[in-house]
Design a protein around this motif. Structure first.
Motif, PDB file in Angstrom:
ATOM      1  N   ILE A   1       0.811  -1.221   0.000  1.00  0.00           N
ATOM      2  CA  ILE A   1       0.000   0.000   0.000  1.00  0.00           C
ATOM      3  C   ILE A   1       0.840   1.264   0.000  1.00  0.00           C
ATOM      4  CG2 ILE A   1      -1.921  -1.135   1.192  1.00  0.00           C
ATOM      5  CD1 ILE A   1      -0.982   0.464   3.734  1.00  0.00           C
ATOM      6  N   LYS A   2       2.172   1.110  -0.047  1.00  0.00           N
ATOM      7  CA  LYS A   2       3.015   2.308   0.081  1.00  0.00           C
ATOM      8  C   LYS A   2       3.914   2.525  -1.125  1.00  0.00           C
ATOM      9  CE  LYS A   2       6.820   0.076   2.466  1.00  0.00           C
ATOM     10  NZ  LYS A   2       7.688   0.057   3.627  1.00  0.00           N
ATOM     11  N   ILE A   3       4.277   3.800  -1.299  1.00  0.00           N
ATOM     12  CA  ILE A   3       5.245   4.201  -2.317  1.00  0.00           C
ATOM     13  C   ILE A   3       6.291   5.041  -1.589  1.00  0.00           C
ATOM     14  CG2 ILE A   3       5.631   5.465  -4.462  1.00  0.00           C
ATOM     15  CD1 ILE A   3       2.591   5.120  -5.034  1.00  0.00           C
ATOM     16  N   GLU A   4       7.554   4.727  -1.806  1.00  0.00           N
ATOM     17  CA  GLU A   4       8.634   5.473  -1.163  1.00  0.00           C
ATOM     18  C   GLU A   4       9.355   6.336  -2.186  1.00  0.00           C
ATOM     19  OE1 GLU A   4      10.978   3.283   1.855  1.00  0.00           O
ATOM     20  OE2 GLU A   4       9.790   1.550   1.185  1.00  0.00           O
ATOM     21  N   HIS A   5       9.704   7.545  -1.763  1.00  0.00           N
ATOM     22  CA  HIS A   5      10.467   8.471  -2.600  1.00  0.00           C
ATOM     23  C   HIS A   5      11.673   8.978  -1.820  1.00  0.00           C
ATOM     24  CE1 HIS A   5       6.370   8.784  -4.330  1.00  0.00           C
ATOM     25  NE2 HIS A   5       7.007   8.961  -5.467  1.00  0.00           N
ATOM     26  N   GLU A   6      12.732   9.256  -2.560  1.00  0.00           N
ATOM     27  CA  GLU A   6      13.909   9.924  -2.002  1.00  0.00           C
ATOM     28  C   GLU A   6      14.060  11.252  -2.724  1.00  0.00           C
ATOM     29  OE1 GLU A   6      17.135   7.204  -2.699  1.00  0.00           O
ATOM     30  OE2 GLU A   6      16.692   6.088  -0.861  1.00  0.00           O
ATOM     31  N   TYR A   7      14.579  12.249  -2.012  1.00  0.00           N
ATOM     32  CA  TYR A   7      14.738  13.593  -2.574  1.00  0.00           C
ATOM     33  C   TYR A   7      16.123  14.120  -2.277  1.00  0.00           C
ATOM     34  CZ  TYR A   7       9.710  13.175  -2.044  1.00  0.00           C
ATOM     35  OH  TYR A   7       8.420  12.719  -2.085  1.00  0.00           O
ATOM     36  N   LYS A   8      16.626  14.887  -3.203  1.00  0.00           N
ATOM     37  CA  LYS A   8      17.840  15.677  -3.014  1.00  0.00           C
ATOM     38  C   LYS A   8      17.496  17.087  -3.466  1.00  0.00           C
ATOM     39  CE  LYS A   8      20.741  12.165  -2.214  1.00  0.00           C
ATOM     40  NZ  LYS A   8      20.549  11.648  -0.884  1.00  0.00           N
ATOM     41  N   ILE A   9      17.772  18.066  -2.623  1.00  0.00           N
ATOM     42  CA  ILE A   9      17.635  19.468  -3.005  1.00  0.00           C
ATOM     43  C   ILE A   9      19.054  19.941  -3.297  1.00  0.00           C
ATOM     44  CG2 ILE A   9      16.733  21.745  -2.389  1.00  0.00           C
ATOM     45  CD1 ILE A   9      14.577  19.557  -2.164  1.00  0.00           C
TER      46      ILE A   9
ATOM     47  N   GLN B   1      -5.470   1.107   0.707  1.00  0.00           N
ATOM     48  CA  GLN B   1      -5.753   0.339  -0.499  1.00  0.00           C
ATOM     49  C   GLN B   1      -4.420  -0.081  -1.119  1.00  0.00           C
ATOM     50  OE1 GLN B   1      -9.079  -0.196  -1.568  1.00  0.00           O
ATOM     51  NE2 GLN B   1      -9.409   0.677   0.455  1.00  0.00           N
ATOM     52  N   PRO B   2      -4.387  -1.205  -1.811  1.00  0.00           N
ATOM     53  CA  PRO B   2      -3.147  -1.578  -2.510  1.00  0.00           C
ATOM     54  C   PRO B   2      -2.803  -0.533  -3.582  1.00  0.00           C
ATOM     55  CG  PRO B   2      -4.692  -3.424  -2.476  1.00  0.00           C
ATOM     56  CD  PRO B   2      -5.429  -2.219  -1.965  1.00  0.00           C
ATOM     57  N   VAL B   3      -1.525  -0.341  -3.801  1.00  0.00           N
ATOM     58  CA  VAL B   3      -1.089   0.559  -4.869  1.00  0.00           C
ATOM     59  C   VAL B   3      -1.513  -0.072  -6.200  1.00  0.00           C
ATOM     60  CG1 VAL B   3       0.926   1.571  -6.032  1.00  0.00           C
ATOM     61  CG2 VAL B   3       0.898   1.387  -3.533  1.00  0.00           C
ATOM     62  N   PRO B   4      -2.267   0.669  -7.040  1.00  0.00           N
ATOM     63  CA  PRO B   4      -2.652   0.096  -8.344  1.00  0.00           C
ATOM     64  C   PRO B   4      -1.426  -0.312  -9.156  1.00  0.00           C
ATOM     65  CG  PRO B   4      -3.859   2.132  -7.904  1.00  0.00           C
ATOM     66  CD  PRO B   4      -2.802   2.006  -6.842  1.00  0.00           C
TER      67      PRO B   4
END
Length: 148
Positions: free
Chosen positions: A107-115, A139-142
């Motif tokens: 159910i999750k989405i992970e993101h990494e960021y660099k500024i 809900q599950p990620v489509p």
């Protein structure tokens, strides 16, 4: 249960630059005066706004529009946010917000960021977002949003 469709496949107006396999985007940002505190430093509350903008543009670059997800009853909420500030950003700085999507499951989405300023990291962050329905239930990620 209603079938969830990939908005990118149903969108008659598609940008030819869209790529469903795209996992990273660099979004330019010029620091605006209203994003700064009295010391002329970017206020810490501004960084999550830039990160959300980059996440949305990453979706768009993959041919997916958040508005269309909401119309299908798919809502993406931030479950976790972690930011590390290395150096300050100042009014009128030209920055890049780099957003990278990590492999997705459940159910999750992970993101990494660099500024980045002048190709040097001034802040880094991670978010975990979850898919929920109108009632806020997980809900599950489509499948079309997944990247494995």
């Amino acid at each position: 249960m209603a079938q969830i469709q990939n908005p990118a496949k149903n969108n008659p107006i598609q940008d030819t630059a869209t790529d469903p396999s795209n996992l990273q985007i660099d979004m330019p940002v010029r620091v605006r005066y209203n994003e700064c505190d009295p010391m002329n430093l970017v206020h810490h509350a501004t960084y999550p706004v830039w990160m959300e903008m980059a996440r949305t543009e990453l979706l768009r670059s993959r041919g997916i529009h958040y508005k269309e997800l909401e119309e299908q009853g798919i809502f993406i909420v931030v479950a976790k946010l972690n930011i590390r500030f290395s150096k300050p950003a100042f009014y009128d700085d030209e920055l890049i917000v780099r957003c990278t999507m990590k492999p997705t499951a459940g159910i999750k989405i992970e993101h990494e960021y660099k500024i980045l300023r002048d190709n040097k990291v001034i802040a880094s962050a991670e978010t975990v977002v979850a898919c929920v329905n109108h009632e806020g239930k997980a809900q599950p990620v489509p499948e079309f949003l997944r990247q494995n």
